[in-house]
Design a protein around this motif. Structure first.
Motif, short mmCIF file in Angstrom:
data_model
loop_
_atom_site.label_atom_id
_atom_site.label_comp_id
_atom_site.label_asym_id
_atom_site.label_seq_id
_atom_site.Cartn_x
_atom_site.Cartn_y
_atom_site.Cartn_z
N PRO A 82 0.84 -1.21 0.00
CA PRO A 82 0.00 0.00 0.00
C PRO A 82 0.88 1.27 0.00
O PRO A 82 2.03 1.22 0.46
N PRO A 83 0.34 2.39 -0.48
CA PRO A 83 1.16 3.60 -0.71
C PRO A 83 1.94 4.11 0.50
O PRO A 83 3.07 4.57 0.34
N THR A 84 1.37 4.03 1.69
CA THR A 84 2.07 4.61 2.84
C THR A 84 2.81 3.54 3.65
O THR A 84 3.35 3.83 4.72
N VAL A 132 -5.53 8.84 17.38
CA VAL A 132 -5.28 7.99 16.21
C VAL A 132 -3.95 8.43 15.58
O VAL A 132 -3.71 9.64 15.44
N HIS A 133 -3.09 7.49 15.22
CA HIS A 133 -1.83 7.81 14.53
C HIS A 133 -2.15 8.62 13.27
O HIS A 133 -3.03 8.23 12.48
N GLY A 134 -1.41 9.71 13.05
CA GLY A 134 -1.57 10.45 11.80
C GLY A 134 -1.35 9.55 10.59
O GLY A 134 -2.06 9.64 9.59
N MET A 135 -0.37 8.64 10.73
CA MET A 135 -0.08 7.76 9.60
C MET A 135 -1.18 6.73 9.35
O MET A 135 -1.28 6.21 8.25
N LEU A 136 -1.99 6.43 10.40
CA LEU A 136 -3.16 5.56 10.16
C LEU A 136 -4.20 6.34 9.34
O LEU A 136 -4.75 5.81 8.37
N SER A 137 -4.44 7.59 9.72
CA SER A 137 -5.37 8.42 8.94
C SER A 137 -4.88 8.54 7.49
O SER A 137 -5.66 8.47 6.55
N MET A 138 -3.56 8.73 7.33
CA MET A 138 -3.02 8.88 5.97
C MET A 138 -3.15 7.58 5.18
O MET A 138 -3.42 7.60 3.97
N ALA A 139 -2.96 6.44 5.86
CA ALA A 139 -3.11 5.15 5.19
C ALA A 139 -4.55 4.97 4.72
O ALA A 139 -4.81 4.43 3.64
N LEU A 140 -5.51 5.43 5.54
CA LEU A 140 -6.92 5.35 5.14
C LEU A 140 -7.19 6.27 3.94
O LEU A 140 -7.94 5.92 3.03
N ALA A 141 -6.54 7.43 3.94
CA ALA A 141 -6.68 8.35 2.80
C ALA A 141 -6.15 7.70 1.53
O ALA A 141 -6.76 7.81 0.46
N ALA A 142 -5.03 6.98 1.66
CA ALA A 142 -4.47 6.28 0.48
C ALA A 142 -5.42 5.18 0.02
O ALA A 142 -5.61 4.97 -1.18
N LEU A 179 -8.61 5.19 0.27
CA LEU A 179 -9.71 5.84 -0.46
C LEU A 179 -9.42 5.82 -1.96
O LEU A 179 -10.29 5.49 -2.77
N PHE A 180 -8.19 6.16 -2.33
CA PHE A 180 -7.85 6.21 -3.76
C PHE A 180 -7.70 4.81 -4.36
O PHE A 180 -8.24 4.53 -5.43
N SER A 181 -6.99 3.91 -3.67
CA SER A 181 -6.79 2.55 -4.20
C SER A 181 -8.13 1.86 -4.42
O SER A 181 -8.32 1.16 -5.40
N GLN A 182 -9.02 2.04 -3.46
CA GLN A 182 -10.30 1.34 -3.51
C GLN A 182 -11.15 1.82 -4.70
O GLN A 182 -11.77 1.02 -5.37
N HIS A 183 -11.14 3.12 -4.95
CA HIS A 183 -11.99 3.65 -6.02
C HIS A 183 -11.31 3.65 -7.38
O HIS A 183 -11.97 3.52 -8.41
N LEU A 184 -9.98 3.83 -7.38
CA LEU A 184 -9.29 4.09 -8.66
C LEU A 184 -8.26 3.02 -9.01
O LEU A 184 -7.65 3.09 -10.07
N SER A 201 1.43 10.42 -5.89
CA SER A 201 1.91 11.38 -4.91
C SER A 201 0.78 11.63 -3.90
O SER A 201 -0.39 11.70 -4.29
N LEU A 202 1.16 11.73 -2.64
CA LEU A 202 0.16 11.98 -1.60
C LEU A 202 0.79 12.90 -0.57
O LEU A 202 1.91 12.64 -0.11
N HIS A 203 0.11 13.98 -0.27
CA HIS A 203 0.66 15.00 0.63
C HIS A 203 -0.44 15.38 1.62
O HIS A 203 -1.51 15.81 1.21
#
Lengths: 150, 128
Positions: A55-57, B49-59, B61-66, B73-75
């Motif tokens: 996964p990306p992160t 919640v770990h910031g990196m857990l939130s960021m992993a969920l954000a990632a 979001l994209f993998s699941q739909h696209l 790139s993710l910022h």
């Protein structure tokens, strides 16, 4: 407290971290990722991947096997209390797969004070190479709340 | 590829077990995320919640739909905190397309409306 600026530019020597399927699967469980292509080689091949893509992160998670941010903060003599993750960026240049060996190196890029020294920002760049090319780069910004730390 | 104008993902309540799993998986064992007493010492009423857990969920979001492998790139800026037990809602809005890549603005908030993160993502067609 004031963070020692002499560490700006400090860079770790690269070390090699192998990517194993169990670790990727555990990461996926934690983030609610249910797509088995990330840890099941057959599922990955059936979906057209050369191997299981991470996964990306996920790459952030293997930094601890190299030199964790907690270790870098220790080097800067910053206690973890009062520290928060302010910002994170990833640039992916090539997919990373289970079975790859990733060469990781990290560098303290900047240390800046804001709000009259109430906050310090530590910026760390990380490079992830597979073979002879960079597969990804990341930038982490850590904020130190000096009032909490003191 | 036609890029959707908006995609969303909701985490469901983030449990202490999930935070413990993420600590093990990510190697981030900061007690701020696991121990109520450590969270109080850092000025918070519950573990975060770990910031990196939130960021992993954000990632995700994209993998699941696209598609897996779409994220180039993710910022993210961590604009607030999510507390253990809270649900986090992620929304990505298409801003522009250029050279076969789509640029999305990203925002996530807790069910109570508190900011968690904001940022941008560049996505492309999943690799062959």
């Amino acid at each position: 407290m004031t963070i020692d600026r002499s560490r700006i530019g400090f860079a770790t020597a690269p070390t090699r971290v192998p990517i194993d399927a169990r670790r990727v699967k555990l990461f996926c469980q934690a983030i609610g990722e249910t797509d088995a292509v990330h840890w099941d080689a057959e599922a990955a091949r059936a979906a057209g991947h050369a191997a299981c893509p991470v996964p990306p992160t996920f790459l952030k998670a293997i930094e601890g096997e190299h030199c964790s941010s907690a270790t870098l903060l220790q080097l800067l003599q910053v206690p973890l209390t009062g520290v928060l993750h302010a910002e994170q960026r990833f640039d992916h240049l090539a997919p990373v797969h289970v079975g790859d060996v990733v060469s990781v190196s990290r560098r303290i890029d900047r240390i800046d004070d804001k709000k009259n020294g109430a906050l310090s920002f530590v910026v760390v760049d990380t490079d992830y190479r597979v073979g002879d090319r960079t597969a990804a780069r990341s930038t982490q910004t850590i904020v130190v709340r000096n009032a909490v730390t003191a | 590829m036609t890029w959707p104008a908006e995609i969303t993902l909701s985490s469901g309540p983030v449990t202490p077990v999930q935070l413990a799993l993420f600590a093990a998986a990510s190697g981030d064992h900061n007690p701020l995320h696991l121990d109520p007493e450590a969270a109080r010492r850092a000025g918070f009423d519950t573990p975060l919640v770990h910031g990196m857990l939130s960021m992993a969920l954000a990632a995700r979001l994209f993998s699941q739909h696209l598609g897996v492998g779409c994220v180039r790139s993710l910022h993210t800026r961590f604009t607030g905190v999510a507390r253990v037990g809270e649900s986090i809602h992620f929304t990505a809005t298409l801003e522009r397309e250029a050279d076969g890549l789509a640029h999305y603005a990203l925002r996530s908030v807790t069910a109570g409306g508190g900011d968690v993160l904001a940022g941008t993502a560049v996505v492309g067609p999943p690799p062959p």
